[in-house]
Design an enzyme around this catalytic site. Structure first.
Site, mmCIF file in Angstrom:
data_model
loop_
_atom_site.group_PDB
_atom_site.id
_atom_site.type_symbol
_atom_site.label_atom_id
_atom_site.label_comp_id
_atom_site.label_asym_id
_atom_site.label_seq_id
_atom_site.Cartn_x
_atom_site.Cartn_y
_atom_site.Cartn_z
ATOM 1 N N TYR A 1 0.847 -1.199 0.000
ATOM 2 C CA TYR A 1 0.000 0.000 0.000
ATOM 3 C C TYR A 1 0.878 1.243 0.000
ATOM 4 C CZ TYR A 1 0.920 0.653 5.031
ATOM 5 O OH TYR A 1 1.525 0.863 6.246
ATOM 6 N N TYR B 1 -0.711 -7.505 8.895
ATOM 7 C CA TYR B 1 -0.326 -7.333 7.489
ATOM 8 C C TYR B 1 0.935 -8.146 7.225
ATOM 9 C CZ TYR B 1 1.322 -4.711 3.326
ATOM 10 O OH TYR B 1 1.774 -4.347 2.082
ATOM 11 N N ASN C 1 3.226 -8.134 5.068
ATOM 12 C CA ASN C 1 4.470 -7.441 4.732
ATOM 13 C C ASN C 1 5.152 -6.848 5.954
ATOM 14 O OD1 ASN C 1 4.595 -8.050 2.065
ATOM 15 N ND2 ASN C 1 4.097 -6.020 1.301
ATOM 16 N N TYR C 2 4.459 -6.803 7.068
ATOM 17 C CA TYR C 2 5.064 -6.373 8.330
ATOM 18 C C TYR C 2 5.129 -7.599 9.242
ATOM 19 C CZ TYR C 2 4.188 -1.565 6.746
ATOM 20 O OH TYR C 2 4.174 -0.387 6.033
ATOM 21 N N LYS C 3 5.953 -8.538 8.876
ATOM 22 C CA LYS C 3 6.004 -9.807 9.588
ATOM 23 C C LYS C 3 6.282 -9.601 11.074
ATOM 24 C CE LYS C 3 7.145 -13.098 5.964
ATOM 25 N NZ LYS C 3 7.385 -12.180 4.838
#
Length: 535
Positions: free
Chosen positions: A186, A472, A474-476
Site C-alpha cells: 500500500y 499485514y 508485509n510487516y512480519k
C-alpha cells in the site's frame, strides 16, 4: 578449467565446526555443473570465508537486529545475473537439502529474507540485487519490473517517461518490489487505485521444479496466490507486469504538526471518523511520537504530524478540507503543489530525482535496531483510549518510538476481500504500525524495547480488530506465531494461528495452492504457507 575453479571455490567454502555435515562442497560442485557459464560462479557466489561475504549480506539488511554476530548466516549468498542461475541454485539446494531464502530489498521486519530464527537450519540466500530492470511502455500504460528493483527505481523509470503516469506502490523508495508486491503493497495512491498487487497483470515465476511460468502457464490459482500471499512460499518471482495509473501533472501535499497543547488528541479522534470517507483522491495519514515541548523545556509532549497527498490542486483541496475537517484549520500556506514523484521524495527529505536510485535510504525509515507490530482499526478509538496511550511514549524505552496511522476506505472498500489474498478491505477505517527503535549501545538490553512494544500492543487490544486480530503480512511479526521448521506434524493448526491474522479466510485457499504447486514444502520459512501434505 572446471577442476581448477572448483578447487578455488572449495578453498574458500565454509567448514562447519559443529557435528552437522553441511553439504558445502557438493552444493558448489552442483552449481559448477549447472551454471550456464561456470567461470562466473566465483563472482556470483559468496561463501562465509569470502572477504566480501559480510558486506554483501549486510548490504540491504534494514533491521540491524539481524546483523549481529549471533545472527544465523547462510552458507552461501548467490547473486544471479539471469534466470538460469536461479534455476541452478534451486536445483542444487533441493538435492543437497538446503533451505532457500530470497531477498529483494532486505526490508523483511523479521529478517526472514536473509536469515533464520533457528541456528541449525542450513540455508542459502538468493539475492536478486542484479535483476532490477524497469521497462515502461507509456502508450500501453504498463511496465515490466524485475523483483530485485526497488520501489524508487520503479518510480524513477516511470517518471523518466511520463509526469502523468504512476504506480500505487509504497512510500519508502528503498523497499524491494519483489517483497512488497508479494504481500500486497500500500502507499499514497492506494485509496484511489488499490494496492500494488491489485495492479499486477502478469508475472514470471520460477517454481520449485525450476520451471519458468507466466500468468497463463502458472494458472489462476498460483497467479492469485503470489499477489498478496506473502513472499517465500510459492516460488521466486522474476518480474512483474504492472498496470500504470493516471495522476495529475501536479498533486498537492501538506504536513501540519500538532501537539497536545494544540488540540492533537481531539484532531486525531476526529480524523478517525472522517479520513476513510474522504474522496479517493485524498490520503491523510498521521505520524505520532513524543517530542520536547520546547527547546528550553525538558517537558515532553505528544506530536501528531498530519500528512497528505491529494490528486488535485490547492484550490480544490483547501475548500474540501474546510467542508470535511474544518477544525483542522488547513490554509493555503500549508500546501505545496508538485509532481507525484516529487511528493514521494519530499515526504522523505529527498530533493533530486536521482535520490530514488539509492538503495540505502538515509532518512525517513528505520535503519537501526527495531521491532514493529501492526493493527487494523474498525471503530474510532475513544478520546480516553488515546489519552491512555500517550503516557507510554514518555517512557525511557520510547525515546525513538512512533506510531503511524494510515486511512483506508476509497477503492479499498470496493475490492472484494477474496480478490487477492490480502483481505483487509471494507470495514477497515485505518491501520496502525507501531515501531520502537534503539541504538547499538542499547542492544544488549533489547528485551526492554521488545517488552515496551508488547505492552503497547496489549493496551490496544480493546480498540482494534478481533477474531482474528488482523495483521499485514508485509510487516512480519513472529510474536503472533511461527511454523515448526523441523516437523510437519500439526503444521496447519500452528500456521493457522498467524495465517488467519494475515489472510483471514483466504488462508485456506493459500494452503490449497501451496499443496498443488509445492507439496514437498521446498520454499519455506518461519511464516510460509504450509502444504496439506504436512498434516
Amino acid at each position: 578449467m572446471f577442476p581448477s575453479l572448483f578447487v578455488i571455490l572449495l578453498s574458500v567454502s565454509w567448514k562447519s565446526s559443529s557435528t552437522l555435515a553441511y553439504p558445502s562442497e557438493g552444493f558448489l560442485h552442483c552449481l559448477s555443473l549447472h551454471f550456464a557459464n561456470s567461470t562466473s560462479i566465483s563472482k556470483l557466489v559468496y561463501t562465509q570465508r569470502n572477504s566480501s561475504f559480510s558486506s554483501v549480506l549486510k548490504s540491504s539488511a534494514q533491521n540491524f537486529r539481524f546483523t549481529t554476530p549471533s545472527t544465523p548466516t547462510p552458507l552461501f549468498i548467490i547473486t544471479p545475473l539471469q534466470p538460469s542461475h536461479i534455476q541452478a541454485a534451486i536445483y542444487c539446494s533441493r538435492i543437497h537439502g538446503l533451505h532457500v531464502r530470497t531477498r529483494s530489498g532486505g526490508h523483511d521486519f523479521e529478517g526472514l529474507s536473509y536469515t533464520t530464527a533457528n541456528y541449525i537450519i542450513p540455508f542459502v540466500v538468493i539475492d536478486l540485487v542484479n535483476l532490477r530492470s524497469v521497462q515502461v511502455d507509456v502508450e500501453k500504460a504498463t511496465a515490466w519490473v524485475e523483483s530485485g528493483a526497488t520501489i524508487g527505481e520503479l518510480y524513477y523509470g516511470i517518471a523518466q517517461k511520463s509526469r502523468t503516469l504512476a504506480f500505487p506502490a509504497g512510500l519508502f523508495y528503498t523497499v524491494g518490489v519483489g517483497g512488497q508486491f508479494s504481500g500486497g503493497g500500500y502507499g499514497p495512491l492506494f485509496r484511489k487505485y488499490g494496492l500494488a498487487a491489485d495492479n499486477v497483470i502478469d508475472a514470471r515465476l520460477i517454481d520449485a521444479k525450476g520451471r519458468i511460468l507466466d500468468r497463463k502457464s502458472m494458472g489462476d490459482d498460483l497467479f492469485w496466490a503470489i499477489r498478496g500471499g506473502g513472499g517465500g512460499s510459492f516460488g521466486i518471482v522474476l518480474a512483474w507486469k504492472l498496470k500504470l495509473v493516471a495522476v495529475p501533472a501536479n498533486v498537492t501535499v501538506f504536513t501540519v504538526r500538532k501537539t497536545l497543547e494544540q488540540n492533537a488528541t481531539k484532531l486525531v479522534h476526529r480524523w478517525q471518523s472522517i479520513a476513510h470517507k474522504f474522496p479517493k483522491e485524498l490520503l491523510m495519514s498521521i505520524f505520532i511520537s513524543s517530542v520536547k515541548s520546547s527547546e528550553a523545556d525538558k517537558k515532553m509532549t505528544i506530536q501528531a504530524n498530519f500528512s497528505s497527498m491529494f490528486l488535485g490542486s490547492i484550490d480544490e483541496l483547501v475548500p474540501l478540507m474546510e467542508e470535511r475537517f474544518p477544525e483542522f484549520g488547513l490554509v493555503r500556506d500549508d500546501c505545496l503543489e508538485m509532481s507525484w514523484v516529487e511528493a514521494i521524495l519530499s515526504a522523505q527529505g529527498g530533493v533530486q530525482l536521482e535520490t530514488l536510485l539509492e538503495r540505502h535510504q538515509k532518512t525517513g525509515v528505520s535503519q537501526t535496531f527495531f521491532k514493529a507490530k501492526f493493527d487494523y482499526v474498525k471503530q474510532p478509538i475513544p478520546e480516553m483510549g488515546l489519552e491512555g496511550l500517550w503516557p507510554m511514549f514518555y517512557e525511557e524505552e520510547a525515546k525513538m518510538a512512533n506510531i503511524f496511522l494510515v486511512a483506508y476506505g476509497g477503492k479499498m472498500d470496493e475490492i472484494p476481500e477474496t480478490e487477492i489474498p490480502f483481505p483487509h478491505r471494507a470495514g477497515t477505517i485505518y491501520s496502525i504500525i507501531y515501531v520502537v527503535d534503539w541504538d547499538e549501545k542499547d542492544n544488549r538490553n533489547s528485551k526492554r524495547f521488545l517488552n515496551w512494544i508488547r505492552r503497547v500492543y496489549d493496551y490496544m487490544t480493546p480498540y482494534v480488530s478481533n477474531s482474528p486480530r488482523e495483521a499485514y503480512v508485509n510487516y512480519k511479526d513472529l510474536q503472533i506465531g511461527s511454523n515448526n521448521m523441523f516437523s510437519c506434524k500439526g503444521s496447519y493448526a500452528q500456521a493457522k494461528i498467524w495465517g488467519r491474522k494475515y489472510f483471514k479466510n483466504n488462508f485456506d485457499r493459500l494452503v490449497y495452492v501451496k499443496t498443488k504447486v509445492d507439496p514437498e514444502n521446498f520454499f519455506r520459512h518461519e511464516q510460509s504457507i504450509p502444504p496439506l501434505s504436512c498434516f
